[in-house]
Structure formats: C-alpha cells, structure tokens
Design a protein around this motif. Structure first.
Motif, PDB file in Angstrom:
ATOM      1  N   ARG A 281       0.884  -0.936  -0.262  1.00  0.00           N
ATOM      2  CA  ARG A 281       0.054   0.071   0.529  1.00  0.00           C
ATOM      3  C   ARG A 281       0.642   1.470   0.381  1.00  0.00           C
ATOM      4  N   GLN A 282       0.880   2.091  -0.435  1.00  0.00           N
ATOM      5  CA  GLN A 282       0.994   3.964  -0.983  1.00  0.00           C
ATOM      6  C   GLN A 282       2.830   4.249  -1.085  1.00  0.00           C
ATOM      7  N   ARG A 283       2.452   2.593  -2.325  1.00  0.00           N
ATOM      8  CA  ARG A 283       3.853   2.649  -2.205  1.00  0.00           C
ATOM      9  C   ARG A 283       4.522   3.096  -4.036  1.00  0.00           C
ATOM     10  N   LEU A 284       5.679   3.586  -3.908  1.00  0.00           N
ATOM     11  CA  LEU A 284       6.309   4.736  -4.866  1.00  0.00           C
ATOM     12  C   LEU A 284       6.679   3.730  -6.452  1.00  0.00           C
ATOM     13  N   ASP A 285       6.637   3.681  -6.878  1.00  0.00           N
ATOM     14  CA  ASP A 285       7.059   3.078  -8.102  1.00  0.00           C
ATOM     15  C   ASP A 285       7.134   3.290  -8.717  1.00  0.00           C
ATOM     16  N   THR A 286       7.316   4.766  -8.875  1.00  0.00           N
ATOM     17  CA  THR A 286       8.095   5.991 -10.913  1.00  0.00           C
ATOM     18  C   THR A 286       8.458   6.950  -9.918  1.00  0.00           C
ATOM     19  N   PRO A 287       9.676   6.963 -10.661  1.00  0.00           N
ATOM     20  CA  PRO A 287       9.823   8.552 -10.185  1.00  0.00           C
ATOM     21  C   PRO A 287       8.932   9.862 -10.338  1.00  0.00           C
ATOM     22  N   TYR A 288       9.404  10.905  -9.709  1.00  0.00           N
ATOM     23  CA  TYR A 288       8.055  11.947  -9.868  1.00  0.00           C
ATOM     24  C   TYR A 288       9.151  12.673  -9.283  1.00  0.00           C
ATOM     25  N   ASP A 675       3.110   4.882  20.124  1.00  0.00           N
ATOM     26  CA  ASP A 675       2.139   3.429  19.503  1.00  0.00           C
ATOM     27  C   ASP A 675       3.637   2.160  18.946  1.00  0.00           C
ATOM     28  N   PHE A 676       3.183   1.293  19.272  1.00  0.00           N
ATOM     29  CA  PHE A 676       4.322   0.299  19.278  1.00  0.00           C
ATOM     30  C   PHE A 676       3.295   0.151  17.732  1.00  0.00           C
ATOM     31  N   TYR A 677       2.533   0.474  17.149  1.00  0.00           N
ATOM     32  CA  TYR A 677       1.943  -0.197  15.785  1.00  0.00           C
ATOM     33  C   TYR A 677       2.324   1.263  14.683  1.00  0.00           C
ATOM     34  N   PHE A 678       2.620   1.936  15.176  1.00  0.00           N
ATOM     35  CA  PHE A 678       2.853   2.638  14.192  1.00  0.00           C
ATOM     36  C   PHE A 678       4.411   3.317  14.415  1.00  0.00           C
ATOM     37  N   THR A 679       5.610   2.819  13.424  1.00  0.00           N
ATOM     38  CA  THR A 679       6.880   3.271  13.837  1.00  0.00           C
ATOM     39  C   THR A 679       7.876   4.067  12.592  1.00  0.00           C
ATOM     40  N   ALA A 683       4.618   0.491   8.313  1.00  0.00           N
ATOM     41  CA  ALA A 683       3.586  -0.091  10.150  1.00  0.00           C
ATOM     42  C   ALA A 683       2.867   0.297   9.153  1.00  0.00           C
ATOM     43  N   ARG A 684       2.976   2.901   8.924  1.00  0.00           N
ATOM     44  CA  ARG A 684       1.239   3.483   8.850  1.00  0.00           C
ATOM     45  C   ARG A 684       1.004   3.465   7.474  1.00  0.00           C
ATOM     46  N   ALA A 685       1.326   2.499   6.786  1.00  0.00           N
ATOM     47  CA  ALA A 685       0.369   1.858   5.400  1.00  0.00           C
ATOM     48  C   ALA A 685      -0.386   0.461   5.404  1.00  0.00           C
ATOM     49  N   SER A 686      -0.155  -0.273   7.082  1.00  0.00           N
ATOM     50  CA  SER A 686      -0.650  -1.320   6.574  1.00  0.00           C
ATOM     51  C   SER A 686      -2.223  -0.972   7.768  1.00  0.00           C
TER      52      SER A 686
END
Length: 705
Positions: A281-288, A675-679, A683-686
C-alpha cells in the motif's frame, strides 16, 4: 562432572543428562515422539497423552514421556540400564486410542482450514492414527471467541492442549487466556471476549498444533505449497529477528519466524509478523518530479538528470544527506561515498538526534551497542532500565528479560523512566535524569543491589539519550556502569537499546557529520534558515515535512510517507523484502537480508540508484555490483563482514569516553515509541496495524477509566 544416566531406547544404549525428560531422551536416541501439548519452551502440561511410551519394569501401562525425567527411572535387574520402548504393540495401540479420542469432536474440515498442509494433528493422524472412527454420536460444537484483530478462532477444532494459555502466561506475560469448565464443556477463552493485550499474540498461531487459532489477515488467502519461501531479517525494530517471508508472485502473503537462539528464539512481534499488507500500500513505483507544487510521474532518465544537475551546480557546503531507519548498510555506504566525493560534510543517520558515535573510533563501537547480548540477559542478576520501555521498543528483548526474571528468583530489576506494564516485577526508581545521577553517585538501595550483583546490566534507551541533554545522560549512565563494575574482561553490562534497524550499521560506517559538518538537528535548522539548498533524504520518514523549509529535497524511499510529501524529486527504492542487504542489530550482529521478490514497478535497489546517480554527477563510485560494494564496505567497517557474530564477551570499552559531562534537564524520560504499531512508513501504510492500534488505544482508555 555432569549428572548423566545410561539408558536403553529400543535396545540402543545411550548416555543422556539425568535432567532430560523421557521424550527428550528418546529424541536424542533418534526416535520420533508425537506430541501436541508439549513444547520445548513452555512448562509441561502432560494433558494430551500423545507422547506415550513403554518403560520396561515400570507400571503395566504406557507412560507420558513428557512428564517423567530420566533421573526418575529405576535400573533393571543387577543394575542394568532402564529400558524405554517407542514402537511396541502397547504403544501403538495407546497412540491410536489417544488419536481416536482427539478426533471424536474435531470437525474434520481440513479442506477449508488455513492450517491444512502445516497441521500437527493432520500429520500425526496419518502417522499414528486408526483408519476409521467408531464414534457415531453428534460432535460437540464450540462458539468462536474474539481474540483481537490478529487471531481468527475456530474453537471447535481445539483439542485443549493449553499451549496458547501457557504461552500467554509464561512468555507474553498476560493473563488474558485460560481454560474454563471441565470435561466436554472445557473451552479456551479470553474470559471477557476481549483482545489479547500483548505484542506477541501472533506466536499463538505458530504454537497451536491444530487450526483452532489461525491468522485473521491471512485467512483464506493462500496455501503453503503455493508460496515461495525466503529466509531473511526483520527491520521493524533493532532486534534483527530472523524471519521467513512467503510470497506469491510479487505479493508478500505472510511472515513467519525462524529459530535463532541468540536473537529471537522462535518468536517474533506482531508488528514483524503482520506488517506485510503495508508492503503493497502507498508504494512509490515510479520516479516523480514536483512542478508547480504538484508531483508528476517521470522517467528515470529525467529524474536522475535533474538530481545530478542540482548536485553539480550546488556548492558542496550547501548540500546535506540524511539516512532513515530501514535502510540496508550497502545503500548507506554508497550514499556516504557519493557525498564524500561531492565534498559535503553535512550527513547524519540519527534522525531522532541521539548523540551516539561521537568521538568514537571503529574499535570502540561497544559504546553504542547492546554489549551483553540479547541471550546474555539470561545470565544477569540485576538490571536497571534507563529511559526505555522495552516492551514496545524491542518486544523480544522484553520477552528475554521476562524469561530471565522467571528463571532467576533473585533477579532484581529497576526502572528509571515512565512506569509501564513490562510483564515482570520491577522497582520504579524515578522518572528522570536526577534519579540516574543519584544512582551514579552511589546513593540509593538499588545502587547497592547493582554493586553487589555478579553480573549487573545497565540498559539505556533512546528515550534517555535522544534529547538535548543526551550526552550528559550518557555520561551519567556510563558513570553508573563503571561504579557498579558492569564492564570487565568477562562481562560487559553496558547496553544501548536501539529502536532503528539501520542505525548501528550506519554508525559502523561513520555516516556522521564530518569536520565542521552539521548533525541532523543542524541540517534541519540550516534548511529552515535557507543555509542549505539541497538535502538527499534516504528513507528518513520520521520528520514533519514542514520542518524542511524551502530546501530542494531529493527523497529516495519506498512509501509515500512524510519524506515523499516534502520531496521535489522522488526516486523509488526497494523495501527490505525486495533487495539483498546487510543489517546490524542492536547487539552489533551483522545479518544478511535476502530479496523475497523484485521491487514494484520502476523501483530499484537503493544502492543501485545511488551508483547510477554518481555516474550522472561525474563522481562514479568504484563498484559495479553488490559483491564489490560489500568488499569496500567491509574494508571501512570490518564488523560488517562478521556475519551472525554476536557481541564479544567483555568487549573493550572506555566508559570515560562515553557521553560528556553537562547539565541535566529536569524533564522526565519518555519512550520515543508512543504507538507500537506505527513506528515507520511501512507500519503506517498497513491496514492491519491501524486496526491493532485502534483496538489497543481503546483498551488503554478503558483501563484508564
């Protein structure tokens, strides 16, 4: 001389330690013993009876081999060795009977069970069961239980082995699971139908021998034989847990633990295990490239040309480089070499501002390592935690401290910092630097505890040193370690607990400010004051984008997080599952992460991007492949070539060089992990991590009320 006994197993004579169980003794002799409730790292329950064997001269019935020790065996006539049998008709009939009873109420829904193909019950039913059932009554059904967003329950499959209850109580240190009722009404439950409040709950899936507890995010997604399995290293914290990544095509389907006795044993944290949906999720897959305030897709040639032109036309003292928390050491080495070639001294890997590695040569790396070693904590007899909450900063380190606390009734633990539920008893000594200074000065009862301990341990977290007075706090912690004799030839109890997977490797490579160079805080301030023109950001996502001012930002990373929002040019890199790389954990243990699948879209490996850019800049780096890069990297930091070697016992460390005397702030220590889950960016994309965070925050609010 160790206490050993000579026994016979199926007629074969063998000498074994008297402390072993009969099950372990039989396995040493090469015999396979089936089991469901027994687990090497949990207490013995002895309630599944699948491990029955025959003991000659013993009772005229099979014996549960997990619940009897070798030392309890009686010798035969004339002192002959005791004899054990695992393949007699009595044993075969007993195992068939046990298996028949276990399957009486089992739903037999293997075709739709996520445990199918990896199920102990399935395998042992084939090997040791009967070919039919004599049971014709209605089967028992059990309602499903709610155990949180990570565990899917089908409790009708449960065989009451109680592994999950023992794991939660003994390893995780929470009392959320238990067995209620008796006989056919017995059920495993969370009592109040609540989420299990632990960072290690995913391990319940691994230890469940049937399909009663399975992974909720992974449910019905794939079968094990469809997946390509890659052994690699986790980067969610600085522990360096050994993991296996299972992929189908270019999609990570699940992450499982691998056994490494010195690091993570066979456990992993929930963040490590369930982070995989954030990788897509929220991946960078091309230059910008940013034009008129908006990012637009570009080709690699265009993006690299723009970056190269900017670097070539900007004075060296107006360029800076920063490195984030998830970057492999190969990329750090390549970026350092490029910045050195350009002539800029402004570079730093410590985005939290922790003053580590200052004035320290490569030979003195022990000043920023967890020198006792994670496994070494089991030998400690006094521990003081300074400015750290290991339960959320390094869950496996916390589990190891709990293991030591359970095994050693005399182990004393003290905490200087925020009080929290660490799953073990400790003495809360105080909240901040003043308490540490008093300890270092030899005052207080806990100082005497440390002083009188044979193997004292001082653990300093980022919450104590990633602050303006961090150098002074480090100096006080080093003074305390020296005063209590924590460092000597045969023991090193001075420990820095890192939270970032890339930090130790970057410190080893000296990705730090050069002469007259600016550190991370200095780079931020210079960017805001327009003293810098260009910043090369390699995966640093923990900084508010607004703090970068109007600087031209080159961001190289894999997720559209904080770094990408501030970027003028984005160079899409690979995540940790998509490139080969070396990571160094908090102990200083170098481990190799292997690529599980290729990067998404146009993304490329991090070191290769920097190498390609160096050509455009006219400062071509002297390596063309990963092997040559690693040779150059090991020449700079020989420790990176010592793969999987833990800390040396009593590694040399001059505590007088650690930190710097100065004024201490009255502000209390606070853990950097709120927050253990958002480090991190993954993690923030999950979505799974978001669900976990919401559930745990709600549970904490209810507990506070």
């Amino acid at each position: 001389m160790s206490d050993t006994r000579v026994i016979k197993v199926n007629g074969r004579e063998i000498e074994v330690p008297a402390s072993l169980t009969l099950l372990q003794a039989c396995e040493l002799a090469g015999e396979e013993i089936p089991r469901f409730c027994y687990h090497e790292r949990l207490s013995v329950a002895g309630n599944c009876r699948m491990c029955l064997i025959e003991v000659k001269g013993g009772p005229p019935k099979p014996v549960a081999s997990c619940a009897q020790n070798v030392r309890d065996l009686r010798p035969g006539p004339d002192g002959a060795p005791p004899e054990l049998f695992t393949n007699t008709p009595m044993v075969k009939k007993a195992r068939e009977g046990v298996m028949e009873f276990l399957l009486i109420n089992h739903p037999l829904d293997c075709p739709i069970c996520d445990q199918g193909g990896e199920c102990d019950l399935q395998d042992q039913a084939m090997a040791y069961g009967r070919d039919g059932s004599r049971y014709s009554e209605n089967k028992r059904a059990v309602e499903e239980k709610y155990m949180g967003p990570l565990i899917k329950t089908i409790m009708t499959r449960c065989i009451q082995c109680t592994r999950c209850v023992r794991f939660a109580t003994e390893i995780a240190g929470v009392d959320d699971l238990g067995l209620v009722n008796r006989g056919e009404d017995a059920e495993i439950t969370t009592y109040l139908e609540k989420a299990i409040e632990s960072e290690l709950t995913g391990n319940l899936i691994d230890i469940c021998p049937v399909g009663a507890l399975t992974s909720r995010p992974y449910a019905f997604n794939a079968r094990p034989w469809e997946l390509t399995k890659t052994e690699t290293i986790d980067v969610m914290d600085a522990v360096g847990s050994n993991i296996r990544v299972d992929v189908r095509g270019r999609e990570v389907m699940r992450i499982l633990p691998r056994v490494h006795e010195d690091v993570n044993e066979e456990w992993i944290s929930d963040k490590t295990r369930f982070i995989w949906d954030g990788l897509k999720r929220q991946r960078l897959d091309t230059p910008y490239i940013r034009e008129n305030g908006k990012l637009r897709p570009a080709r690699w040639d265009e993006a690299l040309s723009l970056v190269a032109e900017k670097l070539k036309t900007t004075p060296a003292d107006k360029i800076a480089a920063v490195v984030g928390d998830l970057v492999p050491t190969e990329a750090v080495k390549a970026l350092k070499d490029l910045m050195t070639a350009l002539g800029t001294p402004h570079m730093d890997c410590r985005q939290d501002g922790a003053p580590l590695g200052i004035g320290v040569s490569g030979a003195e790396r022990a000043s920023y390592l967890f020198n006792t070693g994670i496994a070494g904590l089991e030998r400690a007899d006094a521990i003081v935690l300074v400015g750290t909450n290991p339960r959320i900063e390094a869950a496996l380190v916390n589990a190891r401290i709990r293991k030591a606390w359970l095994a050693n009734i005399n182990l004393k633990i003290g905490l200087v910092g925020e009080a929290a539920n660490l799953t073990y008893d400790y003495e809360h000594l105080g909240d901040g630097p003043q308490t540490l200074a008093e300890l270092a000065a030899g005052r207080g009862a806990f100082f005497e505890t440390l002083k009188n301990a044979e193997r004292p341990v001082v653990i300093i977290g980022m919450g104590a040193i990633a602050r303006p007075d961090g150098l002074a706090v480090l100096a006080e912690a080093a003074k305390l370690a020296e005063a209590v004799g924590a460092t000597r030839e045969d023991w090193n109890g001075f420990n820095i607990l890192h939270t970032a997977a890339a930090r130790v490797g970057a410190l080893d490579l000296r990705f730090l400010p050069g002469e007259s160079g600016k550190d991370f805080a200095g780079i931020l301030k210079a960017a805001q004051d327009r003293e810098l023109e260009v910043v090369y950001n390699l995966g640093a996502d923990e900084i508010d984008p607004a703090k970068w001012g109007g600087v031209f930002m080159i961001y190289q990373g894999h997720h559209g997080d904080a770094g990408a929002r501030a970027a003028d040019v984005i160079l899409p890199g690979a995540a940790y599952t998509e490139q080969n790389g070396i990571y160094v954990n908090t102990e200083g243990r170098a481990q190799i992460a292997f690529r599980a699948h290729f990067p998404y879209g146009e993304a490329r490996e991090d070191w290769a991007i920097v190498r390609a850019l160096s050509e455009r800049v006219g400062k071509t780096l002297p390596y063309d492949d990963l092997f040559a890069l690693r040779q150059a990297m090991i020449a700079d930091a020989p420790s990176l070539g010592r793969i999987d070697q833990g800390p040396e016992e009593g590694a040399p460390i001059d505590l007088s060089k650690v930190g710097k005397a100065g004024d201490l702030s009255p502000a209390p220590f606070r853990s950097p992990v709120r927050d253990f889950y958002f480090t991190n960016a993954i993690a923030r994309a999950s979505k799974t991590m978001a669900e976990c965070s919401a559930v745990m925050m709600r549970a904490h609010r209810m507990a506070a009320e």
